[in-house]
Design an enzyme around this catalytic site. Structure first.
Site, short mmCIF file in Angstrom:
data_model
loop_
_atom_site.label_atom_id
_atom_site.label_comp_id
_atom_site.label_asym_id
_atom_site.label_seq_id
_atom_site.Cartn_x
_atom_site.Cartn_y
_atom_site.Cartn_z
N ASN A 262 0.87 -1.18 0.00
CA ASN A 262 0.00 0.00 0.00
C ASN A 262 0.90 1.23 0.00
O ASN A 262 1.48 1.57 1.03
CB ASN A 262 -0.90 -0.03 1.25
CG ASN A 262 -1.74 1.23 1.38
OD1 ASN A 262 -1.80 2.04 0.46
ND2 ASN A 262 -2.41 1.37 2.52
N LYS B 23 0.08 4.26 -0.33
CA LYS B 23 -0.55 5.48 0.20
C LYS B 23 -0.28 6.64 -0.77
O LYS B 23 -0.21 6.40 -1.97
CB LYS B 23 -0.05 5.74 1.63
CG LYS B 23 -0.17 4.47 2.48
CD LYS B 23 0.05 4.66 3.95
CE LYS B 23 -0.11 3.31 4.66
NZ LYS B 23 -0.01 3.42 6.10
N HIS C 210 -9.47 1.37 4.98
CA HIS C 210 -8.18 1.56 5.66
C HIS C 210 -8.36 2.56 6.81
O HIS C 210 -9.13 3.51 6.70
CB HIS C 210 -7.13 2.08 4.67
CG HIS C 210 -5.75 2.03 5.23
ND1 HIS C 210 -5.27 3.00 6.08
CD2 HIS C 210 -4.77 1.11 5.10
CE1 HIS C 210 -4.03 2.68 6.43
NE2 HIS C 210 -3.71 1.54 5.86
N GLU D 168 -6.67 4.95 7.74
CA GLU D 168 -6.45 6.37 7.37
C GLU D 168 -7.69 6.95 6.70
O GLU D 168 -7.98 8.14 6.85
CB GLU D 168 -5.19 6.48 6.49
CG GLU D 168 -3.93 6.28 7.33
CD GLU D 168 -2.76 5.65 6.62
OE1 GLU D 168 -2.75 5.61 5.36
OE2 GLU D 168 -1.84 5.16 7.30
N GLU E 19 -5.19 -4.74 10.75
CA GLU E 19 -4.17 -3.71 10.90
C GLU E 19 -4.44 -2.93 12.19
O GLU E 19 -5.24 -1.98 12.20
CB GLU E 19 -4.22 -2.72 9.72
CG GLU E 19 -3.90 -3.35 8.39
CD GLU E 19 -3.31 -2.33 7.41
OE1 GLU E 19 -2.31 -2.66 6.78
OE2 GLU E 19 -3.84 -1.21 7.29
N GLY F 248 2.74 2.52 10.70
CA GLY F 248 3.71 3.61 10.51
C GLY F 248 4.46 3.99 11.78
O GLY F 248 5.12 5.03 11.82
N SER G 77 3.64 -1.92 10.37
CA SER G 77 5.09 -1.98 10.57
C SER G 77 5.69 -3.35 10.20
O SER G 77 6.58 -3.85 10.89
CB SER G 77 5.46 -1.60 12.01
OG SER G 77 5.09 -0.25 12.26
N GLY H 122 2.99 -1.11 4.26
CA GLY H 122 3.02 0.32 3.93
C GLY H 122 4.44 0.76 3.62
O GLY H 122 4.98 0.50 2.54
P1 13P Z 1 3.18 0.53 7.66
O1 13P Z 1 3.67 -0.78 7.06
O2 13P Z 1 3.92 1.72 7.14
O3 13P Z 1 3.07 0.46 9.14
O4 13P Z 1 1.67 0.73 7.10
C1 13P Z 1 0.77 -0.32 7.20
C2 13P Z 1 -0.43 0.01 6.42
O5 13P Z 1 -1.15 0.95 6.73
C3 13P Z 1 -0.73 -0.82 5.24
O6 13P Z 1 -2.01 -0.59 4.77
#
Ligand code: 13P
Length: 266
Positions: free
Chosen positions: A13, A15, A99, A101, A171, A177, A217, A238
């Site tokens: 992803n 983003k 998601h 976010e 997640e 993140g 992560s 991510g």
């Molecule tokens: P990270 O791998 O950067 O923690 O993000 C995970 C994520 O939101 C995947 O959709």
């Protein structure tokens, strides 16, 4: 080599990262790095702007395309939105929905996610539905309650046959993140809880076939622990999917663990 009941899947992803030219550069390098990997489904979810042209570059490769979001109408006066039909024509096999976010910054709730899930399935696009608790939920012992509410809401009214097609990504929001991943044990515990809940939607045989991903992560040095777990079938990555070196190490580590899993008696 025996096959797993649930084909492993890893999705990157991106983003809001990478321009079209950066995306092309990445994908050309990734293709070379993972030519040997044919037993793990690899998916890249770039921003909308890169989808169509990346599809041309990815044709015939072992890497598939996914989008990060969509709206649920086929077309119409919805300024700024993208429809399932548009994603399908751009070459998307997957779409990430719900998601955290989207939930946190854009106010998406389970009812909207549910409409999007149904629209994706109607169009033949596989939804990767994200669910997960905030840190305060976990600390209050409410992880299962939150995850259950999101799962039930996202899948409401789906026939068992369609339900079987979805992918669920667990997640935990506190792990996204932050560099603070859930432990493999924590991720397995919640994934097993999710699989048990899925029996209500899909029946027990179909629930066994639904793929569950872990996200939050994920890095080359922690991925193996997740994939070893019986209910975790892949990862939604991510930050570590933005560098070819890291993402290809993750993909290869999954391949290795999958080969080990295939050797184990089921
Ligand atoms: P990270 O791998 O950067 O923690 O993000 C995970 C994520 O939101 C995947 O959709």
């Amino acid at each position: 080599m025996p096959q797993l009941l649930r084909p492993p899947l890893v999705a990157g992803n991106w983003k809001m990262n990478k321009t079209v030219s950066q995306a092309h550069n990445f994908v050309n390098n990734l293709k070379e790095a993972v030519t040997e990997v044919n037993d793990v489904e690899i998916v890249i979810c770039p921003p909308y702007t890169a989808l169509f042209s990346l599809n041309q570059v990815l044709k015939g490769s072992n890497i598939f395309l996914g989008a990060q979001n969509m709206y649920y109408y086929e077309k119409g006066a919805f300024t700024g939105e993208i429809s399932p039909l548009m994603l399908q024509e751009a070459g998307c096999r997957y779409v990430i929905l719900g998601h955290s976010e989207r939930r946190i910054y854009f106010g998406e709730e389970d009812t909207l996610v549910n409409l999007k899930v149904k629209a994706a399935l109607r169009t033949g696009i596989t939804p990767i539905i994200c669910i997960g608790e905030q840190l305060a939920d976990r600390e209050a012992g409410k992880t299962e309650e939150v995850v259950q509410k999101q799962l039930v809401g996202s899948l409401a009214g789906l026939e068992p046959e369609l339900c079987q097609m979805v992918v669920i990504a667990y997640e935990p929001v506190w792990a996204i993140g932050t560099g603070q991943n859930a432990t493999a044990f924590e991720a397995q515990e919640v994934s097993n809880f999710i699989r048990k809940l899925l029996v209500n939607n899909a029946g027990s045989n179909r629930a066994k076939k639904i793929r569950l991903l872990y996200g939050g992560s994920v890095k080359p040095d922690n991925i193996a622990g997740f994939i070893k777990q019986p209910d975790i079938d892949g990862a939604l990555v991510g930050g570590a999917s933005l560098e070819v070196a890291d993402f290809s190490l993750i993909i290869k580590a999954i391949k290795k663990e999958v080969e080990n899993k295939c050797q184990q008696p089921s």
